[in-house]
Design an enzyme around this catalytic site. Structure first.
Site, PDB file in Angstrom:
ATOM      1  N   HIS A 183       1.083  -0.964   0.463  1.00 54.47           N
ATOM      2  CA  HIS A 183       0.069  -0.274  -0.304  1.00 54.47           C
ATOM      3  C   HIS A 183       0.572   1.655   0.114  1.00 54.47           C
ATOM      4  O   HIS A 183       1.862   1.334   0.179  1.00 54.47           O
ATOM      5  CB  HIS A 183      -1.115   0.497   1.400  1.00 54.47           C
ATOM      6  CG  HIS A 183      -0.421  -0.096   2.237  1.00 54.47           C
ATOM      7  ND1 HIS A 183       0.487   1.162   2.789  1.00 54.47           N
ATOM      8  CD2 HIS A 183      -0.103  -0.734   3.453  1.00 54.47           C
ATOM      9  CE1 HIS A 183       1.102   0.494   4.562  1.00 54.47           C
ATOM     10  NE2 HIS A 183       0.300  -0.370   4.153  1.00 54.47           N
ATOM     11  N   CYS A 191       2.835  -4.793   6.443  1.00 51.77           N
ATOM     12  CA  CYS A 191       2.174  -4.491   4.789  1.00 51.77           C
ATOM     13  C   CYS A 191       3.289  -4.061   4.166  1.00 51.77           C
ATOM     14  O   CYS A 191       4.770  -3.451   5.229  1.00 51.77           O
ATOM     15  CB  CYS A 191       1.720  -3.550   5.271  1.00 51.77           C
ATOM     16  SG  CYS A 191      -0.277  -4.437   5.651  1.00 51.77           S
TER      17      CYS A 191
END
Length: 297
Positions: A183, A191
């Site tokens: 992201h 992430c």
């Protein structure tokens, strides 16, 4: 009478400075040669320190809104594609290297994949090694696939796509976790954060490929550049057997430039050469049909 001793010049004492300087220089050169020859082994013992240092300076760049070093010219995507003989919509393949903080996008041309772009990762959390459970703040390692349904254009992190953790391998080891993404931004609790500007370009390439007919693309996530030297330097690491299995898939792609076929057999990744002109879109499930075809070095 004047004493002879009074007419003589005092003897100059020899200073050891020059000899010490030469000796010090020789020792420094010998040390430099040793470090160069054994750098992979030495650095393997300092992975955590390296990661912390990388995170500090990357965070500083992000805080001041500066592009990270090695960021491509994001304003010239079409020109860069044209120069490479590629276009938006071509099938893609992705690799992530954690220790180097790099994400690569490869695109298919004439039946094989060529590296189109390498992007610096702004941040990921945890250390080298796979994700084990929800809340361990560890970013995953392994081989995943991403389809249209895993894309989120309205993510709280600007844009994101779900890596598909846990996959069949992770589930076979009872590993837990959700919403492991690539992201925007520069924050992470498992992430891979790429900054908003970089994820915008990645997003355009990814969505174009999936909307042009590629059912899903393969993402290979490695702890470091999978050289034999790097693996050997970490031979005693608890994750060394897992990393050696990942290296098989890595080496198949390096050799053929075609994404390998990947399956899970007896809780291990197994890989065989990809079919000619394959776009790497096959799903990754449990199967031992190819277990004897795993390529070793």
């Amino acid at each position: 009478m004047t004493r002879k001793s009074e007419n003589r010049e005092p003897r100059r004492r020899r200073r050891p400075g020059a000899a010490l300087f030469v000796l010090g220089t020789i020792l420094i050169l010998l040390g430099a040669v040793f470090v160069r020859q054994h750098w992979t082994t030495l650095s393997a013992y300092h992975d955590d320190v390296v990661l912390q240092g990388e995170r500090l300076w990357r965070k500083a760049f992000a805080r001041f809104g500066l592009p990270l070093p090695r960021t491509p010219d994001l304003n010239s995507l079409e020109a860069r594609l044209q120069d490479a003989g590629l276009k938006l919509g071509d099938p893609i393949f992705m690799r992530i290297f954690k220790r180097e903080f790099l994400l690569e996008i490869w695109m298919q041309r004439d039946g094989k994949f060529q590296r189109f772009a390498t992007y610096p990762i702004c941040r990921y959390s945890g250390q080298l090694g796979p994700k084990l459970k929800q809340g361990d703040h560890q970013s995953p390692e392994g081989i995943y696939t991403v389809s249209l349904g895993q894309l989120n254009p309205a993510s709280r992190w600007h844009r994101s796509f779900n890596l598909g953790f846990p996959n069949a391998f992770d589930r076979s080891h009872d590993r837990t976790g959700t919403f492991l993404m690539v992201h925007g931004g520069c924050s992470s609790i498992g992430c891979y954060a790429m900054t908003n500007d970089v994820i915008d370009e990645i997003w355009e390439i990814v969505t174009s490929a999936l909307k042009s007919g590629q059912p899903r693309f393969q993402v290979q996530i490695f702890p470091f550049r999978m050289t034999s030297e790097a693996i050997e330097a970490r031979a005693d690491h608890k994750w060394a057997p897992f990393w050696r299995d990942l290296k098989h898939a890595h080496d198949l792609f390096e050799k053929t430039q075609i994404p390998p076929r990947v399956a899970i057999c007896r809780k291990r990744y197994v890989a065989t050469p990809g079919v000619e002109r394959s776009d790497g879109s096959a799903t990754i499930g449990e199967s031992c049909a190819t277990q004897n075809a795993v390529v070793t070095n």
